[in-house]
Design a protein around this motif. Sequence first.
Motif, PDB file in Angstrom:
ATOM      1  N   UNK A   1      38.348  78.346-131.959  1.00 45.75           N
ATOM      2  CA  UNK A   1      37.762  79.435-132.734  1.00 45.75           C
ATOM      3  C   UNK A   1      38.784  80.542-132.950  1.00 45.75           C
ATOM      4  N   UNK A   2      38.526  81.331-133.975  1.00 49.48           N
ATOM      5  CA  UNK A   2      39.296  82.534-134.273  1.00 49.48           C
ATOM      6  C   UNK A   2      38.285  83.672-134.338  1.00 49.48           C
TER       7      UNK A   2
ATOM      8  N   UNK B   1      30.507  83.572-129.812  1.00 46.12           N
ATOM      9  CA  UNK B   1      31.527  82.537-129.649  1.00 46.12           C
ATOM     10  C   UNK B   1      30.878  81.208-129.300  1.00 46.12           C
ATOM     11  N   UNK B   2      29.999  81.229-128.297  1.00 50.13           N
ATOM     12  CA  UNK B   2      29.347  79.998-127.855  1.00 50.13           C
ATOM     13  C   UNK B   2      28.086  80.335-127.088  1.00 50.13           C
ATOM     14  N   UNK B   3      27.129  79.407-127.131  1.00 48.59           N
ATOM     15  CA  UNK B   3      25.873  79.557-126.404  1.00 48.59           C
ATOM     16  C   UNK B   3      25.458  78.172-125.916  1.00 48.59           C
TER      17      UNK B   3
ATOM     18  N   UNK C   1      43.543  86.602-130.455  1.00 42.49           N
ATOM     19  CA  UNK C   1      42.274  86.453-131.153  1.00 42.49           C
ATOM     20  C   UNK C   1      41.815  85.021-131.316  1.00 42.49           C
ATOM     21  N   UNK C   2      42.666  84.068-130.936  1.00 42.29           N
ATOM     22  CA  UNK C   2      42.297  82.657-131.034  1.00 42.29           C
ATOM     23  C   UNK C   2      41.997  82.095-129.651  1.00 42.29           C
ATOM     24  N   UNK C   3      41.159  81.071-129.610  1.00 42.34           N
ATOM     25  CA  UNK C   3      40.823  80.468-128.329  1.00 42.34           C
ATOM     26  C   UNK C   3      40.095  79.162-128.503  1.00 42.34           C
ATOM     27  N   UNK C   4      39.551  78.676-127.398  1.00 42.67           N
ATOM     28  CA  UNK C   4      38.773  77.443-127.422  1.00 42.67           C
ATOM     29  C   UNK C   4      37.753  77.483-126.296  1.00 42.67           C
ATOM     30  N   UNK C   5      36.662  76.747-126.495  1.00 40.37           N
ATOM     31  CA  UNK C   5      35.648  76.627-125.452  1.00 40.37           C
ATOM     32  C   UNK C   5      35.195  75.181-125.373  1.00 40.37           C
TER      33      UNK C   5
END
Length: 203
Positions: free
Chosen positions: A6-7, A26-28, A161-165
Amino acid sequence: MSLHAFDTASLPVTPWKNGGGSTREIACWPPGAGLGDFEWRLSIATIAASGPFSVFPGIDRTIMLLAGDGVHLRSAEHAVDHRLATLHRPYAFSGDVPLDCTLLGGASSDFNIMVRRGRWHAKLQVLESAALLHSATHGMLLALRGQWELDGVSTIDCVEGEGLWWADAPHAWHARPDGADARLLAVRFDPCRDQTDNRRPDK
């Protein structure tokens, strides 16, 4: 479940009903869960005006300042009286407590974690150097500053600002910064141990 990149700049923005700010989720977990039945939730909030915080009974919360002057969180009984004014320093509190939020200056951007109490525990780390992150079945990585190389099932580069889950599948990572003054937020979710397992048998 596979990895989700995600960004934060491109996440959908949901304005608050009271007009005091907005949320970018971002995530749930689990998929499709709402605010009343999630197990854990990750989001970024923009607080544009002072006002009350929403109450979430049975939820443990952690908030961390990402940008702006910060906020002052206070409860009526002064059980909570905290100035969130330092970047990237997490603060944990109970979602059961009604809080008043006062801006310390202009609008602020905050990272938020919520977990269902008694079911999940969230652990946060803000990394400034290379680190080995042990396997977690649920988690998230977010570049707060600079660029990071994340080496796991594959090698992924993330800039600020970028990542991952990920969820429901174990992942371990070797995180390496590319340059000085880099920061990475690492979050892992672990299920709480069943307290009944610790009960001694009747004699």
